[in-house]
Design an enzyme around this catalytic site. Structure first.
Site, PDB file in Angstrom:
ATOM      1  N   ASP A  22       0.768  -1.159   0.102  1.00 51.20           N
ATOM      2  CA  ASP A  22       0.044   0.098  -0.100  1.00 51.20           C
ATOM      3  C   ASP A  22       0.904   1.386  -0.069  1.00 51.20           C
ATOM      4  OD1 ASP A  22      -1.411  -2.059   0.986  1.00 51.20           O
ATOM      5  OD2 ASP A  22      -2.447  -1.104   2.547  1.00 51.20           O
TER       6      ASP A  22
HETATM    7  C1  FRU Z   1      -4.179  -3.676   2.408  1.00 51.78           C
HETATM    8  C2  FRU Z   1      -3.405  -4.103   3.720  1.00 51.78           C
HETATM    9  C3  FRU Z   1      -4.010  -2.898   4.907  1.00 51.78           C
HETATM   10  C4  FRU Z   1      -2.784  -3.217   5.851  1.00 51.78           C
HETATM   11  C5  FRU Z   1      -1.685  -3.536   4.972  1.00 51.78           C
HETATM   12  C6  FRU Z   1      -0.627  -4.537   5.668  1.00 51.78           C
HETATM   13  O1  FRU Z   1      -3.310  -4.163   1.355  1.00 51.78           O
HETATM   14  O2  FRU Z   1      -3.851  -5.363   4.123  1.00 51.78           O
HETATM   15  O3  FRU Z   1      -5.081  -3.172   5.439  1.00 51.78           O
HETATM   16  O4  FRU Z   1      -2.520  -2.083   6.799  1.00 51.78           O
HETATM   17  O5  FRU Z   1      -1.958  -4.168   3.785  1.00 51.78           O
HETATM   18  O6  FRU Z   1       0.589  -4.359   4.998  1.00 51.78           O
END
Ligand code: FRU
Length: 546
Positions: A22
């Site tokens: 992300d």
């Molecule tokens: C989305 C997610 C978020 C989390 C992050 C962990 O891709 O699952 O909800 O904060 O990635 O890497």
């Protein structure tokens, strides 16, 4: 296995190696764009998550700094997960709110705050986590394993002026939920009992919530705290954990009740997506330098995990997109940030070229493994009568429709579009195209946009889904445009000026580097004219030292 290094993207955001997911806390601060992202410093698979940090003057050339957040306190010992930045008014500097995992096996999630060590450092190199962390914990029946990804905060009425959202899930089905928390000081946060909004979709990851201007200047964005009003709508976006895509609704925000109501009650059936392809966990920020709102989104790989380990990297960020409200007020428009055009180099243009039914034309004279293509198509309005009829059973399901009516299935008006990352013998090709269907009585023709990667590679071990979305455009004058950003193992396409977008990851085995070709094809029964096509080779920017 050996993966050809020429499949690594040239101008998309990437670190030199390892896993990324992300986008986190994008912001503009003291003349610099800051970008943080979920990063595994130890390998090309998800794990050991820290916040990597890069800075840029133009959102295109990037310099990597040291990671900004790593596990260091009880509240984030098992990972620094996603979050957002809020730039405080009156020179107060930025604040980051992020999810920390404080328990190893059950992924128990809390929300933490971090501040720059030195607000006068434009590069914001060091971040400090105050000892009062965590500042939000899952209480009052909230599922602690599904409670994450705080948004940028905005200001509203009352003494606890700051508000933000945390994504969650509630109930047994479960419903996706966005909880509102309020604070005066980013330290004490109080939950508003009823969520801002919820829908029967499964967990909401990475919520995003922001104002958009109705009837404003094209491409203009609004600062996150701009309150609702006759000319200000709000957008709520959620990342669907179960389906792995980002959907949004346009609606009305009621600040005193702390509620959001989508304009279209059917909106929560996730009719609208930022992107109908591989684009997830996205986040916007307001850019005060150019008064626009910019969208960042993560595109995962669709080769195998073993290939990722062999490559030593996994994941890219889509080219940042400017987002604004369509004049209809019903959907957003998206367009690659104008800065990407600075990478355009040698170009070639076709004008008024008719592509006869069943024919194709190669675009020659430049290399197209790393390219930007803009095309205007035209079909004669009278030919629209020859469009296919739409099977009512598929009328609402673009993805299934495209799965049945693929690029090689002969149509009436269309399929027409581009074959990108194609080999000279065209055994390999990724089709990006439109297909037009006859209108239901009195309505306008239905336009489908698809990406079909089923012939994109000779390599059998790849995930090759067809992606598709409807384009809410009036094609009765016969005109429609397409732009595709091609970058070695990704093609990002924008239909009808950014009404429908599709990002697809592909891994050619022949159409690599100098051997990648570009064609315009028409597999319908009506002629299609390319009124104009320009394709540019794209230069490689400075990319995190890679
Ligand atoms: C989305 C997610 C978020 C989390 C992050 C962990 O891709 O699952 O909800 O904060 O990635 O890497």
């Amino acid at each position: 296995s050996i993966v050809n290094p020429l499949l690594r993207t040239g101008y998309h955001f990437q670190p030199p190696k390892n896993w990324i997911n992300d986008p986190n806390a994008p912001m503009y601060y003291k003349g610099w764009y800051h970008f943080f992202y979920q990063y595994n410093p130890k390998g090309a698979v998800w794990g050991n998550i820290v916040w990597a940090h890069s800075v840029s003057r133009d959102l295109i050339n990037w310099v990597a700094l040291e990671p900004a957040l790593r596990p260091s306190i009880p509240g984030d010992r098992y990972g620094c997960w996603s979050g957002s930045a809020t730039v405080l008014p009156d020179g107060g500097g930025p604040v980051i709110m992020y999810t920390g995992v404080d328990h190893p096996d059950i992924n128990y999630q809390v929300q933490n705050v971090a501040y720059p060590k030195n607000v006068s450092d434009p590069l914001l190199r060091e971040w400090v986590k105050p000892s009062h962390n965590p500042v939000i914990v899952p209480e009052g029946g909230i599922n602690a394993t599904q409670f994450r990804d705080p948004t940028t905060a905005w200001r509203g009425p009352g003494p606890e002026q700051w508000r933000l959202l945390v994504g969650s899930a509630a109930g047994s089905s479960p419903r996706g939920v966005a909880y509102v928390y309020r604070s005066r000081d980013f330290r004490r946060w109080r939950r508003v009992r009823r969520p801002l909004h919820s829908a029967p979709t499964g967990m909401w990851e990475c919520p995003d919530f922001y104002p958009v201007s109705k009837g404003g200047a094209p491409r203009a964005g609004l600062e996150t705290s701009v309150p609702p009003g006759p000319r200000v709508k709000h957008v709520l976006k959620n990342s669907l954990d179960l389906r792995r895509y980002d959907y949004y609704t346009v609606g009305t925000y009621h600040p005193r009740a702390e509620r959001y109501v989508p304009d279209d009650p059917a909106g929560d059936e996730h009719r609208l997506r930022y992107d109908y392809g591989n684009f997830y966990a996205s986040k916007t920020f307001y850019d005060p330098a150019k008064r626009r709102r910019i969208l960042w989104g993560w595109a995962n790989e669709s080769d195998t995990a073993a290939d990722d380990v062999a490559k030593g990297w996994a994941g890219i960020q889509a080219i940042p997109r400017t987002v604004w409200l369509d004049p209809s007020g019903k959907q957003l428009l998206q367009w690659p940030i104008e800065e990407v055009e600075a990478l355009r180099a040698k170009s070639v243009t076709l004008k008024n070229r008719v592509i006869k039914a069943g024919h194709h034309v190669e675009v020659t004279g430049i290399q197209t493994a790393q390219a930007d293509v803009e095309v205007s198509f035209e079909v004669s309005p009278s030919a629209l009568a020859g469009a296919e009829t739409l099977d009512p059973a598929l009328a609402y399901d673009a993805e299934r429709l495209c799965g049945v009516k693929r690029a090689d299935v002969r149509g009436g008006v269309g399929p027409f579009g581009l074959w990108v990352l194609a080999s000279a013998n065209r055994k390999e090709r990724t089709a990006v195209f439109f297909r037009v269907f006859k209108p239901a009585a009195g309505d306008k023709p239905v336009v489908l946009m698809c990406t079909d990667p089923t012939k994109s590679s000779q390599n059998p071990n790849l995930y090759r889904p067809t992606f598709a979305g409807f384009v809410d455009t009036d094609i009765s004058n016969g005109k429609i445009s397409l732009r595709s950003l091609i970058d070695r193992s990704v093609v990002e396409s924008f239909g009808a000026g950014g009404k429908t977008c599709i990002l697809s990851r592909v891994y050619p085995s022949l159409a690599i580097g100098k051997d990648a070709r570009l064609y315009v094809f028409n597999n319908g029964r009506a002629h299609v004219k390319v009124s104009r096509l320009t394709a540019w080779e794209m230069k490689k920017p400075v990319m995190n030292g890679a």
